[in-house]
Design an enzyme around this catalytic site. Structure first.
Site, mmCIF file in Angstrom:
data_model
loop_
_atom_site.group_PDB
_atom_site.id
_atom_site.type_symbol
_atom_site.label_atom_id
_atom_site.label_comp_id
_atom_site.label_asym_id
_atom_site.label_seq_id
_atom_site.Cartn_x
_atom_site.Cartn_y
_atom_site.Cartn_z
ATOM 1 N N ALA A 271 0.837 -1.196 0.000
ATOM 2 C CA ALA A 271 0.000 0.000 0.000
ATOM 3 C C ALA A 271 0.872 1.247 0.000
ATOM 4 O O ALA A 271 1.773 1.375 0.829
ATOM 5 C CB ALA A 271 -0.902 0.010 1.228
ATOM 6 N N ASP A 272 0.608 2.160 -0.934
ATOM 7 C CA ASP A 272 1.323 3.434 -0.878
ATOM 8 C C ASP A 272 0.416 4.463 -0.180
ATOM 9 O O ASP A 272 -0.637 4.106 0.341
ATOM 10 C CB ASP A 272 1.734 3.890 -2.286
ATOM 11 C CG ASP A 272 0.546 4.154 -3.211
ATOM 12 O OD1 ASP A 272 0.771 4.309 -4.423
ATOM 13 O OD2 ASP A 272 -0.617 4.197 -2.729
#
Lengths: 136, 343
Positions: free
Chosen positions: A89-90
């Site tokens: 996840a960014d």
């Protein structure tokens, strides 16, 4: 810590080795039933807080939303301990997930809190705290 | 863009960079520091790094802590990207040698209070330390590292075809400013709207990263990013081909933060990349005209004010380079792989 532990799950926390930020600690559930207040120590700030672990249903819901956002297959291994960063996840994913959680649970999560959400468990705990605050 | 990258076969014990290079361990070609009027943007395409032995050599550059972090990542592609991101940072910084060879393994990093990675130096390292500022961003398919010699810098990249799970206007109403919501809402083509959203996201991320903060410390609803070119077009129907991107603080009275320069690119044909740098080493936050006006009352003082203002607004040139550490570089400025795009 209270002396009676019958019928409650105990979470034993151990310090994280690698993170130098405020980090969640790994939890080990010994008994699977009602939640139990436990002490969390935050590395770096040396504070102790008393907190309740989120219900498994809440954790499960968060896992669902995370899997959907990150396009992970339904059977992929996402648990309370899963770190958002390790799942790929960014920052945009994290904000999208938080927005999904806000809509799902009818809460409002301030951006300032986002920094402390590193794992699925963190998100679930924060959700329950906010729900409680709202008096739901 | 037709690139002649080949898979480089590297024997286990030595680095063989190219047939004409002598085999030696860990050789990095030095690079000149960017001048005060320049920033560098390095990028790496993970899919182009196929050599298993090269990847093995890369792991040896990382610190034990970094290797442990990579080991925790789920999935081979994400693991590879995490490894390459750390390698890109270490090798890129090490190449800006001012006083002799720097071993990329010797670099130490720490995070600031908001989690932004920074270089950490021991007192006795001051002789060989490159005075660089850097910032990194990556997706699963591209890694970018921006470098300046002294100005704070922020870089953010997003894949152009990235889908947004939430409704874009709802998301913007929740996290962006009214001005930005208005701009997004005015775009009728949903695909163009999605792309504008992504460009806006990368610009806002690049800004908070340049400031050394994150979205938690500087919520996106507290500042507006806009295109001066778009506003001109709206008012009188004309506009330049190069948009000028500006940031305004939304603090009751909109104040233009003119110390920050933005560049928005289409990178490698696949990503939007936003680079935000402070002009001329200043930290930003104050309008430099205000500083100038208070400076002096005499005529010679006024001349100095004009000179100071000129210097503060010299746009920085961005040089874009594609690289595979220890293998080679290719300059991409002025090519299809680095196109300044509209906003």
């Amino acid at each position: 810590m209270a002396s009676s532990v019958a019928g409650a799950s105990i979470c034993i926390k151990s310090a994280s080795q690698t993170s130098n930020r405020t980090s969640r600690l790994r939890s080990v559930s010994l008994l699977n039933s009602k939640t139990f207040p436990f002490l969390i120590s935050y590395k770096g700030s040396y504070r102790l807080q008393i907190c309740c672990a989120a219900k498994p249903e809440t954790v499960g819901k968060v896992c669902e939303i995370v899997k959907k956002q990150l396009a992970l297959p339904d059977d992929s291994d996402v648990t309370g301990e899963s770190k958002f960063a390790a799942l790929g996840a960014d920052s945009l994913d994290t904000v999208e997930i938080v927005m999904g959680l806000e809509e799902e649970f009818g809460i409002s999560v301030e951006e300032e809190s986002a920094q402390s959400i590193l794992t699925v468990q963190d998100a679930a705990d924060l959700i329950e705290k906010l729900i409680e605050k709202n008096g739901h | 863009m037709n690139l002649l990258w080949r898979t480089v076969r590297i024997p286990m014990n030595t680095f063989c960079l190219h047939r004409t290079f002598a085999a030696s361990a860990l050789h990095l070609a030095p690079v000149q520091l960017p001048s005060r009027a320049e920033s560098h943007l390095w990028y790496l395409v993970p899919d182009e790094v196929k050599s298993v032995s090269l990847l093995g050599q890369y792991s040896e550059i990382l610190s034990p802590c970094e290797n442990e972090y990579v080991a925790c990542i789920r999935g081979e592609q994400l693991k590879k990207t995490a490894l390459l991101a750390r390698v890109l940072v270490r090798t890129t910084i090490a190449r800006y040698q001012t006083d002799g060879y720097i071993d990329p393994r010797s670099l130490k990093f720490r995070k600031n209070i908001h989690g932004k990675p920074e270089l950490e130096w021991d007192n006795d390292d001051s002789g060989s330390r490159p005075p660089v500022q850097f910032n990194i961003s990556h997706t699963a398919s591209l890694i970018a590292c921006g470098v300046t010699s002294s100005s704070p810098i922020g870089v953010d990249i997003e894949k152009k075809d990235r889908k947004i799970q939430n409704n874009i206007i709802s998301f913007a109403r929740r996290y962006f400013t009214p001005n930005e919501v208005e701009r997004l809402s005015s775009i009728s083509d949903l695909n163009v709207q999605r792309q504008h959203f992504l460009k806006l996201w990368t610009l806002k991320e690049a800004y908070v990263k340049a400031l050394g903060k994150g979205i938690s410390a500087l919520p996106f609803s507290t500042f507006t990013i806009k295109s001066r070119n778009f506003e001109k077009k709206e008012l009188n129907g004309s506009g330049d081909s190069d948009p000028e991107i500006t940031v305004e603080s939304v603090d009751g009275q909109r104040s233009l933060l003119s110390n920050w320069q933005f560049t928005l690119l289409e990178l490698a044909g696949t990503h939007f990349a936003a680079v935000c740098v402070a002009r001329d080493g200043s930290m930003g936050g104050k309008n430099m005209f205000n500083f100038g006006l208070g400076y002096g009352k005499h005529f010679t003082g006024l001349k100095s004010i004009l000179t100071v203002s000129d210097k503060c607004f010299t746009p920085k040139k961005l040089t874009v380079m594609k690289t595979i550490p220890f293998v080679g570089d290719e300059s991409m400025s002025g090519t299809d792989a680095a196109i300044v795009c509209g906003f």
